[in-house]
Motif scaffolding. Structure first.
Motif, short mmCIF file in Angstrom:
data_model
loop_
_atom_site.label_atom_id
_atom_site.label_comp_id
_atom_site.label_asym_id
_atom_site.label_seq_id
_atom_site.Cartn_x
_atom_site.Cartn_y
_atom_site.Cartn_z
N ASP A 1 2.77 -1.09 18.25
CA ASP A 1 2.42 -1.45 16.88
C ASP A 1 2.68 -0.23 16.00
N LEU A 2 3.60 -0.37 15.07
CA LEU A 2 4.04 0.76 14.27
C LEU A 2 3.16 1.02 13.05
N ASP A 3 1.99 0.37 12.96
CA ASP A 3 1.10 0.67 11.84
C ASP A 3 0.78 2.17 11.79
N TRP A 4 0.66 2.78 12.96
CA TRP A 4 0.31 4.20 13.01
C TRP A 4 1.50 5.09 12.66
N LEU A 5 2.67 4.47 12.50
CA LEU A 5 3.86 5.24 12.17
C LEU A 5 4.16 5.14 10.68
N SER A 6 3.19 4.64 9.89
CA SER A 6 3.40 4.46 8.45
C SER A 6 3.80 5.77 7.80
N SER A 7 4.72 5.66 6.85
CA SER A 7 5.22 6.87 6.18
C SER A 7 4.19 7.49 5.28
N LEU B 1 33.50 12.97 7.13
CA LEU B 1 33.43 12.96 5.67
C LEU B 1 32.21 13.71 5.14
N ILE B 2 31.17 13.84 5.95
CA ILE B 2 29.99 14.62 5.56
C ILE B 2 29.58 15.49 6.74
N ASP B 3 28.89 16.60 6.45
CA ASP B 3 28.47 17.53 7.50
C ASP B 3 27.13 17.15 8.10
N ASP B 4 26.25 16.59 7.29
CA ASP B 4 24.91 16.21 7.75
C ASP B 4 24.89 14.69 7.94
N PRO B 5 24.54 14.19 9.14
CA PRO B 5 24.59 12.74 9.38
C PRO B 5 23.45 11.97 8.74
N ARG B 6 23.13 12.31 7.48
CA ARG B 6 22.05 11.63 6.78
C ARG B 6 22.46 11.40 5.34
N VAL B 7 22.01 10.28 4.80
CA VAL B 7 22.21 9.98 3.39
C VAL B 7 20.84 9.91 2.75
N ASP B 8 20.63 10.71 1.74
CA ASP B 8 19.33 10.75 1.07
C ASP B 8 19.01 9.39 0.46
N LEU B 9 17.77 8.99 0.61
CA LEU B 9 17.34 7.70 0.10
C LEU B 9 17.48 7.62 -1.42
N ARG C 1 0.80 -1.22 0.00
CA ARG C 1 0.00 0.00 0.00
C ARG C 1 0.84 1.28 0.00
N ASP C 2 1.98 1.25 0.66
CA ASP C 2 2.81 2.45 0.72
C ASP C 2 3.68 2.54 -0.52
N LYS C 3 3.91 3.76 -0.97
CA LYS C 3 4.80 3.95 -2.11
C LYS C 3 6.23 3.64 -1.73
N ASN C 4 6.57 3.92 -0.49
CA ASN C 4 7.95 3.68 -0.06
C ASN C 4 7.99 3.31 1.41
#
Length: 799
Positions: free
Chosen positions: A721-727, A504-512, A381-384
């Motif tokens: 239950d993480l159903d309510w945490l769906s993206s 090596l990077i300034d922001d501790p995130r890598v874009d999906l 159901r979710d796109k991602n």
């Protein structure tokens, strides 16, 4: 033992009465000799010469042995090898397993990691002794063939100088060596190497084999190069195939228990990196007493749940996890919530109940944290769905942290206040006689000491900056397909933090959507396929990865159908023999004369053989509910497994020039490897956000949340239950959020009927109620604020 003292290459010679294994180090400055008696028909007799020879002295010793045995054929060269895997005995003679070819697959701060390219099995008794032995008809045709079924060229790897059976953090924080390392859960040849290790009291002649997955790749980010290593270590405890090894055994060991480690450090040519980081996660079967009977008629056999009212085995399992990783233990359960015929959902309910019961007896700071999310439903159901998994990963990493340490190099004679990691070895061996093409940066090993950078000849001292505490444990029903997707999401979040820690990077995130995320996905997909073949018999179902790459939907569906058929065929027709082979290799079954043969014991799920092969009573067999035994329950124990003859070797003068090189001993040996062992022809209280529902979920104001337990137990249930945490805010608009009664009632209610909330009941789930009953224990101080940002983020989500 320093790295330059480790024996890494060996040459096997034979006379009519003895084998002589000559081992030497990389620099060819240390030479040792091991003698193995060939006149013993059924016992193992080994003598280790304590003398450390030079190359010239060793060849002079071999010449004298050759001269002394001329009347019986002299000394003959058998094979070149790279370590002993172990010794094994069935109903006849002893056999020796050797690694005869290796391939370099990685380098961890100068410590080389190899895969097995070829292995051979050699019969120890000489032909004269063997001709007088009474062979069982099953010796060669069944048991020996079973042993060779375990293909050591498939996903077995090792290192001489790096304890690859342990995580980087354990290597630095726990000073273990020798026998103790071999007895860890990830060394698959522990049983095979046990006899020689116990009697020689050392491990210099053997190599510790790890089974699973190893991949090292070089990447670049913002113009800076780094090296990423992904290691998956499969446990040898309760190891086996999909339907024959399910759930947890009586010792708390789960099926398909795999530790995954992601190591990242900056790749600097000819230099040791200044920093290194790692993060560990875990996968394993649902730790309940459950099983599935293999069926050739049913592609999805029913799940049989065996009641364990006190959850003793489940408790043992989590005790083991806490001992290995510390607190907190975060459980991500990905199995289905709702099914027309309860299968996975049955285990989901029981698993939640077991966690609730365990947490009741634990203090708040040690309670298990149980997260559930039906990945199958949301993948449709979710796109991602990777967005939601990314939020869970960020949540887990905030609690556990990552391992990060500094590396300095010192001269070997210098003292250091830090932990010595070992001497860095620049050996990048690529000689064609024993090595396949390797990764970049290779040189010739024979002359390496003259050309390697000075930094690679210094001791490495590593000083921890931050340590990982606790672990994320992920499971689906098989711990293969959905689990691998979740582990990739976790690895991507961790990679961002690792690169940030390294500067090596300034922001501790890598874009999906970044190219680096796609590169990492390919590595995790490869790992998932490898582990799926090992446990399930086919590559993993990678539908989410395929959709992420934009693969044609029809092609993806065809691929999934083919893999389903492959897995069914393997499980129904091949797994029984595969399981027998694993049991023989790991020593879980040892044949004895006048006792039932392995193939006479029905399937691995129905062993009724106890210690030393004696049959159990029917009542006792029923008490184990036809579950397969593990480790010592089938293993025939023997406090004196081998006899050792400690007679000395020939006394010779060692100060003569070498006159006989190994290449000169080229007479055909009658012990040349006759059977290849491979075919190389081709816990805390509940952690729920205290934020108002409108802030957390702006598109879903009527989220249905139901307490797992009664109010007075709300702090021990720890079920989310993480159903309510769906993206996806509207991903389930056409579906009522049903809940299993295990979430809507007290633990004593095991009904699998779903409860649908009325509008009035929905209104009762007010925002205040949500905040009160799903409060978070904010030990991290700023955790709540960060979690709010993660969950409330709209648009493109960056890991």
């Amino acid at each position: 033992m320093a790295c330059d003292e480790i024996l890494q290459k060996f040459k096997l010679y034979e006379t009519r009465s003895n084998f002589y294994l000559v081992g030497y180090n990389k620099a060819r400055t240390i030479w040792r000799v091991l003698k193995i008696d060939r006149l013993e028909a059924s016992d193992l007799s080994i003598y280790e010469d304590k003398t450390v020879y030079s190359e010239a002295e060793c060849y002079e010793l071999l010449k004298r042995i050759h001269d002394g045995n001329r009347s019986t054929g002299g000394l003959k060269f058998v094979t070149k090898c790279y370590g002993i895997v172990g010794f094994v005995k069935f109903l006849g003679p002893y056999y020796m397993l050797l690694i005869t070819k290796r391939r370099r697959v990685g380098n961890i701060c100068g410590h080389i990691v190899y895969e097995v390219s070829k292995s051979d099995i050699i019969t120890l008794p000489s032909p004269i002794v063997r001709s007088n032995m009474a062979y069982s008809k099953d010796e060669n045709s069944r048991y020996k063939r079973l042993l060779c079924t375990v293909d050591l060229t498939k996903d077995f790897f090792f290192s001489y100088s790096y304890n690859i059976m342990c995580s980087l953090q354990k290597n630095l924080c726990e000073e273990k060596s020798g026998q103790v390392l071999y007895e860890t859960m990830f060394v698959w040849n522990e049983f095979l190497s046990r006899s020689i290790r116990h009697y020689l009291k050392n491990t210099i002649w053997t190599v510790a084999l790890i089974h699973g997955f190893f991949k090292q790749s070089n990447f670049s980010v913002l113009g800076k190069n780094f090296r990423l290593t992904l290691i998956a270590r499969r446990s040898r405890h309760f190891a086996g195939t999909r339907y024959l090894k399910r759930g947890v055994n009586e010792k708390g060991r789960v099926a398909n228990d795999v530790e995954t480690e992601q190591i990242v450090f900056e790749d600097i040519p000819d230099e040791i990196p200044a920093q290194i980081t790692s993060v560990v996660q875990n996968r394993g079967s649902i730790p309940l007493m459950w099983s599935q009977e293999t069926s050739k008629l049913n592609i999805r056999p029913d799940i049989i749940l065996h009641k364990d009212e006190e959850y003793k085995a489940t408790r043992l399992h989590f005790d083991n996890l806490i001992m290995r990783y510390g607190h907190p233990i975060i459980i991500l359960n990905l199995i289905k919530t709702k099914e027309k015929k309860p299968r996975e959902s049955l285990l989901r309910a029981e698993f939640a109940k077991s966690i609730h019961m365990i947490n009741k007896d634990l203090p708040e700071e040690e309670r298990l944290r149980f997260l559930h999310w039906d990945l199958s439903k949301h993948a449709r159901r979710d796109k991602n769905p990777l967005l939601t998994l990314g939020r869970v990963a960020a949540y887990a990493l905030e609690l556990t942290g990552i391992f990060h340490c500094e590396i300095t190099s010192e001269a070997p004679t210098s003292d250091s206040s830090g932990q010595t990691f070992g001497e860095s070895s620049g050996d990048e061996e690529t000689s064609t006689d024993d090595m396949a093409p390797t990764v970049s940066g290779s040189t010739n090993a024979e002359n390496l000491e003259e050309s390697e950078p000075a930094s690679f000849r210094r001791k490495l001292v590593m000083k921890p900056i931050a340590c990982q505490k606790g672990v994320l444990r992920t499971n689906c029903i098989d711990c293969l397909d959905r689990t691998n997707v979740a582990q990739y999401a976790y690895g991507l979040v961790a990679l961002g933090r690792q690169l940030h820690a390294l500067g090596l990077i300034d922001d501790p995130r890598v874009d999906l959507d970044a190219p680096l995320a796609n590169d990492l996905m390919n590595i995790y997909e490869s790992m998932g396929d490898t582990l799926a073949f090992q446990y399930g018999g086919s590559a993993a179902h990678n539908k989410i990865f395929c959709e992420r790459r934009g693969q044609w939907k029809a092609a993806t569906q065809s691929q999934e159908i083919i893999r389903t058929i492959q897995r069914y065929y393997s499980n129904a027709y091949l797994d029984f023999e595969k399981q027998d082979a694993i049991n023989v290799f790991l020593g879980h079954f040892q044949p004895q004369q006048d006792k039932p043969a392995l193939w006479e014991l029905d399937s691995d799920q129905h062993y009724n053989v106890g210690r030393r092969g004696h049959s159990l009573t029917e009542d006792l067999a029923r008490s184990f509910i036809k579950r397969s035994f593990s480790d010592g329950n089938i293993l025939v124990e023997n406090s004196d497994p081998v006899s050792i003859n400690n007679e000395g070797t020939e006394n010779v003068s060692l100060r003569l020039p070498p006159s006989l090189q190994s290449e000169e001993i080229t007479e055909l040996s009658d012990s040349a490897p006759e059977i290849s062992a491979t075919d190389t022809g081709l816990s805390y209280s509940r952690f729920y956000p205290t934020l108002p529902g409108r802030q957390l979920f702006p598109d879903r104001r009527h989220t249905l949340l139901n307490e797992f337990s009664t109010p007075d137990e709300s702090h021990s249930s720890n079920f989310l239950d993480l159903d309510w945490l769906s993206s996806s805010g509207n991903s389930c608009e056409d579906e009522i959020y049903d809940r299993s009664s295990i979430i809507n009632s007290t633990p004593g209610n095991n009904s699998m009927e779903n409860v649908i909330l009325t509008d009035a009941e929905k209104d009762e789930t007010s925002l205040d109620h949500l905040q009160d009953n799903f409060g978070i224990l904010n030990h991290a101080g700023t955790f709540t604020d960060k979690f709010q940002q993660w969950v409330a983020t709209e648009g493109t989500f960056c890991f």
